[in-house]
Write a protein that holds these residues in place. Structure first.
Motif, mmCIF file in Angstrom:
data_model
loop_
_atom_site.group_PDB
_atom_site.id
_atom_site.type_symbol
_atom_site.label_atom_id
_atom_site.label_comp_id
_atom_site.label_asym_id
_atom_site.label_seq_id
_atom_site.Cartn_x
_atom_site.Cartn_y
_atom_site.Cartn_z
ATOM 1 N N GLY A 55 0.908 -1.179 0.111
ATOM 2 C CA GLY A 55 -0.124 -0.030 0.043
ATOM 3 C C GLY A 55 0.915 1.101 0.036
ATOM 4 N N VAL A 56 1.857 1.079 0.740
ATOM 5 C CA VAL A 56 2.761 2.410 0.817
ATOM 6 C C VAL A 56 3.423 2.649 -0.453
ATOM 7 C CG1 VAL A 56 4.884 3.341 1.907
ATOM 8 C CG2 VAL A 56 3.305 2.394 3.254
ATOM 9 N N VAL B 23 3.066 17.432 -0.639
ATOM 10 C CA VAL B 23 2.765 15.996 -0.002
ATOM 11 C C VAL B 23 2.579 16.010 1.676
ATOM 12 C CG1 VAL B 23 3.931 14.654 -1.551
ATOM 13 C CG2 VAL B 23 5.308 15.528 -0.127
ATOM 14 N N GLU B 24 1.929 15.343 2.403
ATOM 15 C CA GLU B 24 1.643 15.368 3.663
ATOM 16 C C GLU B 24 1.600 14.127 4.374
ATOM 17 O OE1 GLU B 24 -0.669 19.399 4.481
ATOM 18 O OE2 GLU B 24 -1.639 17.969 3.526
ATOM 19 N N VAL C 277 -1.792 8.534 7.132
ATOM 20 C CA VAL C 277 -2.268 8.832 5.875
ATOM 21 C C VAL C 277 -1.022 9.627 5.258
ATOM 22 C CG1 VAL C 277 -3.713 10.649 4.729
ATOM 23 C CG2 VAL C 277 -4.731 9.561 6.648
ATOM 24 N N ILE C 278 -0.831 9.133 3.492
ATOM 25 C CA ILE C 278 0.126 9.652 3.015
ATOM 26 C C ILE C 278 -0.577 10.247 1.954
ATOM 27 C CG2 ILE C 278 2.403 9.224 1.544
ATOM 28 C CD1 ILE C 278 2.807 6.753 3.234
ATOM 29 N N ALA C 279 -0.580 11.599 1.686
ATOM 30 C CA ALA C 279 -1.499 12.397 0.735
ATOM 31 C C ALA C 279 -0.522 13.299 -0.204
ATOM 32 C CB ALA C 279 -2.294 13.113 1.374
ATOM 33 N N GLY C 280 -0.980 13.429 -1.198
ATOM 34 C CA GLY C 280 -0.230 14.278 -2.326
ATOM 35 C C GLY C 280 -1.385 15.301 -3.036
ATOM 36 N N THR C 281 -1.344 16.363 -2.960
ATOM 37 C CA THR C 281 -2.252 17.422 -3.470
ATOM 38 C C THR C 281 -1.600 18.116 -4.569
ATOM 39 O OG1 THR C 281 -3.435 17.188 -1.456
ATOM 40 C CG2 THR C 281 -4.069 18.889 -2.978
ATOM 41 N N ALA C 282 -2.338 18.455 -5.552
ATOM 42 C CA ALA C 282 -2.026 19.502 -6.588
ATOM 43 C C ALA C 282 -2.927 20.601 -6.712
ATOM 44 C CB ALA C 282 -1.839 18.848 -8.056
ATOM 45 N N PRO C 283 -2.998 21.569 -5.545
ATOM 46 C CA PRO C 283 -3.847 22.791 -5.625
ATOM 47 C C PRO C 283 -3.505 23.887 -6.497
ATOM 48 C CG PRO C 283 -2.517 22.735 -3.680
ATOM 49 C CD PRO C 283 -2.176 21.810 -4.487
ATOM 50 N N VAL C 284 -4.436 24.684 -6.805
ATOM 51 C CA VAL C 284 -4.261 25.992 -7.491
ATOM 52 C C VAL C 284 -4.655 26.996 -6.802
ATOM 53 C CG1 VAL C 284 -4.896 27.373 -9.572
ATOM 54 C CG2 VAL C 284 -4.387 24.939 -9.875
ATOM 55 N N GLY D 203 -8.088 25.484 -4.547
ATOM 56 C CA GLY D 203 -8.381 24.056 -4.475
ATOM 57 C C GLY D 203 -7.987 23.307 -5.312
ATOM 58 N N GLY D 204 -8.037 21.925 -5.165
ATOM 59 C CA GLY D 204 -7.386 20.868 -5.844
ATOM 60 C C GLY D 204 -7.779 19.555 -5.693
ATOM 61 N N VAL D 205 -7.211 18.549 -5.977
ATOM 62 C CA VAL D 205 -7.453 17.082 -6.075
ATOM 63 C C VAL D 205 -6.272 16.346 -5.142
ATOM 64 C CG1 VAL D 205 -7.670 15.138 -7.265
ATOM 65 C CG2 VAL D 205 -8.426 17.129 -8.056
ATOM 66 N N THR D 206 -6.924 15.548 -4.100
ATOM 67 C CA THR D 206 -5.681 15.019 -3.347
ATOM 68 C C THR D 206 -5.907 13.669 -3.627
ATOM 69 O OG1 THR D 206 -5.816 16.570 -1.725
ATOM 70 C CG2 THR D 206 -5.127 14.336 -1.003
ATOM 71 N N LEU D 207 -4.689 12.874 -3.826
ATOM 72 C CA LEU D 207 -4.629 11.428 -3.718
ATOM 73 C C LEU D 207 -4.162 11.005 -2.512
ATOM 74 C CD1 LEU D 207 -3.248 10.564 -7.400
ATOM 75 C CD2 LEU D 207 -5.698 10.462 -6.784
ATOM 76 N N ALA D 208 -4.443 9.781 -1.814
ATOM 77 C CA ALA D 208 -4.200 9.361 -0.544
ATOM 78 C C ALA D 208 -4.142 8.171 -0.238
ATOM 79 C CB ALA D 208 -4.695 10.285 0.696
ATOM 80 N N TRP D 209 -3.330 7.606 0.645
ATOM 81 C CA TRP D 209 -3.209 6.112 1.094
ATOM 82 C C TRP D 209 -3.670 6.233 2.438
ATOM 83 C CZ3 TRP D 209 0.164 3.640 4.350
ATOM 84 C CH2 TRP D 209 -0.103 2.176 4.606
#
Length: 200
Positions: free
Chosen positions: A7-8, A72-73, A82-89, A105-111
């Motif tokens: 998963g990681v 990334v957070e 939670v491991i998350a990456g976001t590409a906000p504007v 705002g933007g989209v976040t992908l997270a595990w």
């Protein structure tokens, strides 16, 4: 353990794809110059209730006062990681030379890896939309601080409040109606002042 490691790995690949998808925009906006910035950030999130820390990088102005700020957070707490990456504007309003509110705002992908006390853990991917509002202010020496609030969708951080330190000593001062892209653009010969020619 094997499932968690897989998963990681998948989360890292997904976040890399998210950031990689932003690179064409960054390249077209002149990311190779010295006007990019990065930051360290920390905050608190709700649902799951966590302490969150991270970094944003490769920030660039893609239009006048409009910035792409990929980040990334990592969040820990509430029996989850939670491991998350976001590409906000972000759109930054020009209010004062040292203070700039912004929205975006933007989209976040997270595990998300759940590890409850009963031992019946689980992990899953989340794709969420995020709305952001905050304020950015310049410090002496060129760096900047920011504080912002995020609101999210789905089962990933319904709300999040964070503060951060933005390293941007190479950034130029903002000017109303004229962003970095305009400042770097060569003058229009139709509007440029005429240069007097000395008689020979």
């Amino acid at each position: 353990m094997h499932r968690r490691s897989r998963g990681v790995a998948l989360a890292v690949v997904a976040i890399a794809c998210l950031v990689g998808g932003s690179l064409p925009v960054l390249a077209q906006s002149g990311i190779a110059d010295n006007d990019s910035a990065w930051s360290l950030r920390v905050g608190l999130a709700n649902d799951p209730d966590q302490v969150v820390g991270g970094v944003h990088f490769l920030e660039t102005e893609i239009a006048d006062n409009v910035y792409l700020v990929p980040n990334v957070e990592l969040g820990v707490g509430d029996d989850a990681v939670v491991i998350a990456g976001t590409a906000p504007v972000h759109y930054r309003f020009v209010v004062d030379a040292k203070v700039r509110p912004y929205v975006g705002g933007g989209v976040t992908l997270a595990w998300v890896d759940y590890d409850p006390p009963n031992g019946k853990g689980d992990s899953e991917f989340e794709i969420a939309l995020r709305a952001t509002g905050g304020i950015l202010w310049r410090l002496d020496g060129g760096q900047e601080m920011f504080a912002e609030v995020n609101l999210g969708t789905r089962d990933l951080w319904d709300s999040e409040a964070r503060v951060g330190w933005r390293f941007c000593s190479s950034l130029r001062e903002p000017r109303a109606g004229r962003g970095r892209l305009d400042r770097d653009r060569p003058p229009d010969p139709r509007t440029a002042p005429a240069v007097p020619v000395r008689p020979t």
